[in-house]
Structures are given as C-alpha cells and as structure tokens.
Design a protein around this motif. Structure first.
Motif, PDB file in Angstrom:
ATOM      1  N   ASN A 168       9.003  -2.341 -10.824  1.00 57.19           N
ATOM      2  CA  ASN A 168       8.811  -0.892 -10.770  1.00 57.19           C
ATOM      3  C   ASN A 168       7.881  -0.551  -9.615  1.00 57.19           C
ATOM      4  OD1 ASN A 168      10.207   0.001 -13.239  1.00 57.19           O
ATOM      5  ND2 ASN A 168       8.718  -1.319 -14.231  1.00 57.19           N
ATOM      6  N   PHE A 169       8.307   0.410  -8.824  1.00 56.52           N
ATOM      7  CA  PHE A 169       7.503   0.893  -7.712  1.00 56.52           C
ATOM      8  C   PHE A 169       7.286   2.384  -7.905  1.00 56.52           C
ATOM      9  CE2 PHE A 169      10.299  -2.510  -6.273  1.00 56.52           C
ATOM     10  CZ  PHE A 169       9.393  -3.423  -5.751  1.00 56.52           C
ATOM     11  N   ARG A 170       6.046   2.828  -7.807  1.00 58.35           N
ATOM     12  CA  ARG A 170       5.753   4.252  -7.950  1.00 58.35           C
ATOM     13  C   ARG A 170       5.079   4.729  -6.683  1.00 58.35           C
ATOM     14  NH1 ARG A 170       5.979   8.116 -11.221  1.00 58.35           N
ATOM     15  NH2 ARG A 170       6.468   6.966 -13.090  1.00 58.35           N
TER      16      ARG A 170
ATOM     17  N   GLY B  54       8.876   8.736  -6.099  1.00 59.72           N
ATOM     18  CA  GLY B  54       9.087   8.717  -7.546  1.00 59.72           C
ATOM     19  C   GLY B  54       9.028   7.299  -8.065  1.00 59.72           C
ATOM     20  N   GLN B  55       9.637   7.054  -9.204  1.00 63.26           N
ATOM     21  CA  GLN B  55       9.655   5.733  -9.832  1.00 63.26           C
ATOM     22  C   GLN B  55      10.951   5.023  -9.461  1.00 63.26           C
ATOM     23  OE1 GLN B  55       7.385   4.569 -12.361  1.00 63.26           O
ATOM     24  NE2 GLN B  55       8.474   2.700 -12.875  1.00 63.26           N
ATOM     25  N   THR B  56      10.825   3.927  -8.728  1.00 61.32           N
ATOM     26  CA  THR B  56      11.982   3.133  -8.316  1.00 61.32           C
ATOM     27  C   THR B  56      11.963   1.823  -9.079  1.00 61.32           C
ATOM     28  OG1 THR B  56      11.867   4.082  -6.094  1.00 61.32           O
ATOM     29  CG2 THR B  56      13.166   2.087  -6.351  1.00 61.32           C
ATOM     30  N   VAL B  57      13.118   1.425  -9.588  1.00 58.51           N
ATOM     31  CA  VAL B  57      13.257   0.154 -10.290  1.00 58.51           C
ATOM     32  C   VAL B  57      14.263  -0.679  -9.515  1.00 58.51           C
ATOM     33  CG1 VAL B  57      13.937  -0.975 -12.443  1.00 58.51           C
ATOM     34  CG2 VAL B  57      12.772   1.244 -12.514  1.00 58.51           C
TER      35      VAL B  57
ATOM     36  N   LEU C 204      16.436   5.199  -8.991  1.00 59.62           N
ATOM     37  CA  LEU C 204      15.339   6.155  -8.871  1.00 59.62           C
ATOM     38  C   LEU C 204      15.647   7.291  -9.834  1.00 59.62           C
ATOM     39  CD1 LEU C 204      12.849   7.390  -7.349  1.00 59.62           C
ATOM     40  CD2 LEU C 204      14.509   8.400  -5.768  1.00 59.62           C
ATOM     41  N   GLU C 205      14.770   7.493 -10.797  1.00 52.07           N
ATOM     42  CA  GLU C 205      14.917   8.578 -11.762  1.00 52.07           C
ATOM     43  C   GLU C 205      13.868   9.633 -11.462  1.00 52.07           C
ATOM     44  OE1 GLU C 205      17.053   8.914 -14.420  1.00 52.07           O
ATOM     45  OE2 GLU C 205      18.090   7.039 -14.021  1.00 52.07           O
ATOM     46  N   ASN C 206      14.219  10.887 -11.585  1.00 49.32           N
ATOM     47  CA  ASN C 206      13.284  11.993 -11.342  1.00 49.32           C
ATOM     48  C   ASN C 206      12.566  11.848 -10.003  1.00 49.32           C
ATOM     49  OD1 ASN C 206      13.848  13.230 -13.864  1.00 49.32           O
ATOM     50  ND2 ASN C 206      12.514  11.735 -14.842  1.00 49.32           N
ATOM     51  N   GLY C 207      13.334  11.466  -8.992  1.00 45.93           N
ATOM     52  CA  GLY C 207      12.775  11.301  -7.658  1.00 45.93           C
ATOM     53  C   GLY C 207      12.571  12.633  -6.965  1.00 45.93           C
TER      54      GLY C 207
END
Length: 167
Positions: A11-13, A17-20, A37-40
């Motif tokens: 996980n990268f924030r 946003g939050q990238t997996v 990427l969710e809610n980017g």
C-alpha cells in the motif's frame, strides 16, 4: 535467468491517494502485476493540481492488470470517475478503458457525459496515432466556466485526427 520480483500486496499513500500493488515479474518470462487506486485524486492523476487547484475536481478509480512477458507486455486498465467537475461545474461521469499489447496502445470510452473518445497509438520511432472524439449533446458551458442556463450550448459531431506524435 531464474530471477524474479515478488511484490506482496503493498500500500502506498500520497497526494494521488491510496495505491495497492501486488504481483510477480519473472525476468525470464511471465509478468503478473495488479495495481489499483481507490478514491484517487483526479487532479493529481492528470497532473493539473499545480496549475489551479480547483480547475478540475473529482475522485477517480484506476485498475491496471499487467501480464505478458518482458518481450511483450500486455496490460488492461480502467479509469473511472463518478463525477468530474471543471471550474465547479459538473461534467458527468468518466469511464475509460485502455489496452496495451507490446507497442500497440488503444484507449476508448466516455471522457465525460456526452463525449466519447477513441485513440490508438504505436510506440516506436515515429509514434503513429489516430484519435477520434464524438460529441452527442455535450454540454459545453462548463468549459467556459458557465452553467448550462447561462450558456445553453450542446455540441454534436465528430473529430478525427491522424498523424505522428512528435517529441
């Protein structure tokens, strides 16, 4: 030979946003990676956040699956946003799909409500490309910072561009 990279779900924030990311890249052969990427941040993704912080607004979702081999990468990507705003005026939903097969890239889908795009590109020496855009009742007022009541213009038609990208 026989070497690879295994990426456990990571996980990268950041500002985007939050990238997996997860998967495996075998240097001799198959690639199997998944990124999401969710809610980017759409402004960050489009790299317009530095221009004017409120010009483009919206959250986005990106899903990328990478396969193939080191000699021929194959990837499928989806970019979507429920609502895109430009200068505080809603343009509607975006839903774009891309497919990469080696050096051939194809993108298509809804840019925003009433505006469909299709692009093909071959990466290489001359970068030949073809791009088409189709408007069907596309509300143009937000592009001028106005509401549809202030500027009731709807665009209809097609644009097609072919040629080589120059870098």
């Amino acid at each position: 030979k026989g070497e690879w990279i295994d990426l456990e779900p990571a996980n990268f924030r950041g500002a985007l946003g939050q990238t997996v990311a997860a998967g495996r890249w075998n240097f001799d052969g198959p690639i199997d990676f998944h990124l999401s990427l969710e809610n980017g941040s759409l402004p960050e993704l489009l790299d317009v956040s530095e221009i004017q912080n409120d010009t483009v607004q919206g959250d986005c979702k990106v899903v990328i699956d990478v396969g193939g081999t080191t000699d021929r990468v194959i990837a499928d990507a989806q970019l979507s946003s429920e609502v895109i705003s430009y200068q505080h005026h809603a343009l509607g939903e975006m839903n774009l799909n891309a497919h990469l097969d080696g050096r051939e890239l194809r993108m298509r889908g809804a840019v925003v409500a009433g505006l469909e795009g299709d692009m093909s590109l071959r990466m290489g020496d001359r970068w030949p490309m073809e791009f088409s855009l189709r408007a069907e009742q596309f509300q143009a007022a937000p592009l001028f910072g106005l509401s549809s009541d202030e500027l009731p213009i709807a665009l209809n038609g097609n644009v097609r561009v072919t040629g080589e990208l120059l870098f």
